[in-house]
Design a protein around this motif. Structure first.
Motif, PDB file in Angstrom:
ATOM      1  N   THR A  26       0.836  -1.204   0.000  1.00 44.84           N
ATOM      2  CA  THR A  26       0.000   0.000   0.000  1.00 44.84           C
ATOM      3  C   THR A  26       0.868   1.250   0.000  1.00 44.84           C
ATOM      4  O   THR A  26       1.882   1.313   0.691  1.00 44.84           O
ATOM      5  CB  THR A  26      -0.941   0.037   1.221  1.00 44.84           C
ATOM      6  N   ASN A  28       2.147   5.078   0.732  1.00 41.94           N
ATOM      7  CA  ASN A  28       2.094   5.963   1.903  1.00 41.94           C
ATOM      8  C   ASN A  28       1.025   7.027   1.691  1.00 41.94           C
ATOM      9  O   ASN A  28       0.824   7.510   0.587  1.00 41.94           O
ATOM     10  CB  ASN A  28       3.444   6.626   2.142  1.00 41.94           C
ATOM     11  N   GLN A  32      -3.399   5.001   4.825  1.00 44.91           N
ATOM     12  CA  GLN A  32      -2.673   3.751   4.623  1.00 44.91           C
ATOM     13  C   GLN A  32      -3.138   2.660   5.583  1.00 44.91           C
ATOM     14  O   GLN A  32      -3.361   1.521   5.176  1.00 44.91           O
ATOM     15  CB  GLN A  32      -1.176   3.980   4.782  1.00 44.91           C
ATOM     16  N   ARG A  36      -4.997  -0.932   4.596  1.00 47.98           N
ATOM     17  CA  ARG A  36      -4.442  -2.199   5.053  1.00 47.98           C
ATOM     18  C   ARG A  36      -5.495  -3.019   5.814  1.00 47.98           C
ATOM     19  O   ARG A  36      -5.627  -4.224   5.614  1.00 47.98           O
ATOM     20  CB  ARG A  36      -3.232  -1.973   5.951  1.00 47.98           C
TER      21      ARG A  36
END
Length: 86
Positions: A26, A28, A32, A36
């Motif tokens: 993923t 930044n 983020q 996730r």
């Protein structure tokens, strides 16, 4: 009939890649951690749903409903006997 090894391994690897591999990649940004979390929850829920559906096919709770006449015809054609003879 039991569970086959290859489908369980394949789908576990597939959803493991989604739940473990994709959160690592993923980008930044401010969201983020949310991305996730979404990827991990999606992978876990999809894998669990697939596993439940796969296991339900191994031992179904509801079978086909066959009428007595059709059952007698099947028994006669397969074994040569009628239901009364068995």
């Amino acid at each position: 009939m039991g569970a086959a090894f290859f489908p369980i391994l394949f789908f576990t690897a597939l959803w493991g890649a989604v739940g473990i591999g994709m959160p690592i990649m993923t980008p930044n940004g401010p969201h983020q951690n949310l991305i996730r979390c979404i990827l991990m929850l999606t992978a876990a829920c999809c894998w669990l749903f697939w596993l439940c559906c796969y296991m339900a096919q191994m031992n179904p709770l509801i079978g086909p409903k066959i009428k007595r006449d059709a059952l007698a015809m099947i028994a006669k054609s397969w074994s040569g006997n009628t239901l009364r003879d068995a």
